[in-house]
Design a protein around this motif. Structure first.
Motif, short mmCIF file in Angstrom:
data_model
loop_
_atom_site.label_atom_id
_atom_site.label_comp_id
_atom_site.label_asym_id
_atom_site.label_seq_id
_atom_site.Cartn_x
_atom_site.Cartn_y
_atom_site.Cartn_z
N SER A 63 70.53 27.93 -137.82
CA SER A 63 70.45 26.46 -138.42
C SER A 63 69.74 25.76 -137.20
O SER A 63 68.65 24.92 -137.70
CB SER A 63 71.60 25.81 -138.80
OG SER A 63 71.24 24.66 -139.22
N LEU A 64 70.36 25.63 -135.98
CA LEU A 64 69.85 25.10 -134.88
C LEU A 64 68.35 25.26 -134.69
O LEU A 64 67.40 24.55 -134.25
CB LEU A 64 70.74 25.06 -133.71
CG LEU A 64 72.10 24.51 -133.69
CD1 LEU A 64 73.08 24.81 -132.61
CD2 LEU A 64 72.06 22.93 -133.79
N ILE A 65 68.26 26.70 -134.77
CA ILE A 65 66.71 27.20 -134.19
C ILE A 65 65.69 26.68 -135.20
O ILE A 65 64.68 26.54 -134.85
CB ILE A 65 66.94 28.84 -134.22
CG1 ILE A 65 67.65 29.21 -132.84
CG2 ILE A 65 65.47 29.35 -134.00
CD1 ILE A 65 67.68 30.55 -132.62
N GLY A 66 66.23 26.84 -136.61
CA GLY A 66 65.34 26.11 -137.46
C GLY A 66 65.00 24.59 -137.18
O GLY A 66 63.82 24.31 -137.44
N LYS A 67 65.88 23.99 -136.90
CA LYS A 67 65.83 22.38 -136.42
C LYS A 67 64.87 22.41 -135.40
O LYS A 67 63.84 21.67 -135.59
CB LYS A 67 67.10 21.78 -136.45
CG LYS A 67 66.83 20.35 -136.15
CD LYS A 67 66.50 19.77 -137.53
CE LYS A 67 66.57 18.12 -137.51
NZ LYS A 67 65.87 17.39 -138.66
N LEU A 68 65.13 23.23 -134.27
CA LEU A 68 64.19 23.13 -133.49
C LEU A 68 62.75 23.41 -133.74
O LEU A 68 61.79 22.73 -133.31
CB LEU A 68 64.80 23.88 -132.19
CG LEU A 68 64.33 23.83 -131.02
CD1 LEU A 68 64.48 22.54 -130.00
CD2 LEU A 68 65.03 25.14 -129.71
N LEU A 86 61.82 14.84 -128.06
CA LEU A 86 62.20 15.67 -126.66
C LEU A 86 63.50 15.75 -126.64
O LEU A 86 64.02 16.89 -126.14
CB LEU A 86 61.22 15.58 -125.62
CG LEU A 86 59.69 15.82 -126.10
CD1 LEU A 86 58.75 15.51 -124.67
CD2 LEU A 86 59.47 17.60 -126.35
N GLU A 87 64.25 14.49 -126.60
CA GLU A 87 65.57 14.29 -126.22
C GLU A 87 66.20 15.13 -127.15
O GLU A 87 67.43 15.87 -126.71
CB GLU A 87 65.77 12.86 -126.05
CG GLU A 87 67.12 12.75 -125.66
CD GLU A 87 67.31 11.15 -125.37
OE1 GLU A 87 68.36 10.62 -125.93
OE2 GLU A 87 66.52 10.42 -124.81
N VAL A 88 66.05 14.85 -128.35
CA VAL A 88 66.86 15.43 -129.38
C VAL A 88 66.67 17.10 -129.48
O VAL A 88 67.54 17.85 -129.46
CB VAL A 88 66.38 15.01 -130.83
CG1 VAL A 88 66.83 15.79 -131.78
CG2 VAL A 88 66.87 13.63 -130.98
N MET A 89 65.46 17.51 -129.18
CA MET A 89 65.21 18.96 -129.02
C MET A 89 65.94 19.53 -127.72
O MET A 89 66.55 20.63 -127.81
CB MET A 89 63.76 19.02 -128.60
CG MET A 89 62.87 19.00 -130.09
SD MET A 89 61.21 19.07 -129.70
CE MET A 89 60.86 20.86 -129.38
N GLY A 90 66.18 18.73 -126.64
CA GLY A 90 67.06 19.01 -125.39
C GLY A 90 68.34 19.13 -125.78
O GLY A 90 69.12 20.09 -125.47
N MET A 91 69.02 18.40 -126.69
CA MET A 91 70.22 18.28 -127.12
C MET A 91 70.61 19.84 -127.76
O MET A 91 71.63 20.34 -127.72
CB MET A 91 70.79 17.08 -127.95
CG MET A 91 70.95 15.95 -126.99
SD MET A 91 71.41 14.55 -127.75
CE MET A 91 70.14 13.97 -128.75
N ILE A 92 69.45 20.29 -128.72
CA ILE A 92 69.67 21.23 -129.57
C ILE A 92 69.86 22.39 -128.60
O ILE A 92 70.60 23.38 -128.88
CB ILE A 92 68.49 21.31 -130.81
CG1 ILE A 92 68.64 20.13 -131.77
CG2 ILE A 92 68.56 22.76 -131.17
CD1 ILE A 92 67.59 20.00 -132.75
N VAL A 93 68.87 22.52 -127.64
CA VAL A 93 68.89 23.72 -126.82
C VAL A 93 70.22 23.80 -125.96
O VAL A 93 70.56 24.94 -125.81
CB VAL A 93 67.65 23.39 -125.72
CG1 VAL A 93 67.69 24.57 -124.56
CG2 VAL A 93 66.27 23.56 -126.48
N GLU A 94 70.64 22.76 -125.56
CA GLU A 94 71.98 22.62 -124.99
C GLU A 94 73.15 23.18 -125.82
O GLU A 94 74.03 23.97 -125.58
CB GLU A 94 72.72 21.14 -124.49
CG GLU A 94 71.76 20.79 -123.20
CD GLU A 94 72.11 19.29 -123.06
OE1 GLU A 94 73.20 18.73 -123.21
OE2 GLU A 94 71.31 18.67 -122.48
N LEU A 95 73.14 22.93 -127.18
CA LEU A 95 73.81 23.27 -128.22
C LEU A 95 73.71 24.71 -128.13
O LEU A 95 74.84 25.90 -128.34
CB LEU A 95 73.99 22.78 -129.30
CG LEU A 95 74.44 21.10 -129.43
CD1 LEU A 95 74.11 20.59 -130.98
CD2 LEU A 95 76.04 21.27 -129.39
#
Length: 106
Positions: A63-68, A86-95
């Protein structure tokens, strides 16, 4: 999460039919009888829970990869919006990295 008697039977019955031997020892974690199959002693209930957790983690990860991917395909032209994006994308990568570590532990 406690399993119902029916769920426990659905986990244990196939083991017995496959030739696994129920031992007279119990799991210190959940109290279920331990089983032996091909020289390996294990708790079928704890093993089942581990598999369920892995499936759940995999689902969250997908799900996170799809959102990314969605965010990556919709990068805005405005610099301020791009920074937020990009900040949101960074948070998703951290998760995703945290979930990956959790998978490695299990």
């Amino acid at each position: 999460m406690a399993l119902s008697d029916k769920e426990i039977r659905e986990i244990i019955t196939p083991l017995l039919l496959s030739g696994a031997k129920m031992l007279d020892k119990h799991c210190p974690r959940c109290g279920s009888p331990l089983f032996e199959l091909n020289g390996k002693v294990f708790c079928p209930i704890c093993e089942h829970r581990k598999r369920e957790e892995r499936v759940e983690l995999k689902s969250i990860e997908e799900s996170l990869i799809g959102k990314l991917r969605l965010l990556a395909n919709q990068l805005p032209d405005d610099i301020e919006e791009l920074k937020k994006h990009l900040e949101v994308m960074g948070m998703i990568v951290e998760l995703l990295e945290k979930y990956k570590k959790m998978e490695e532990i299990k």
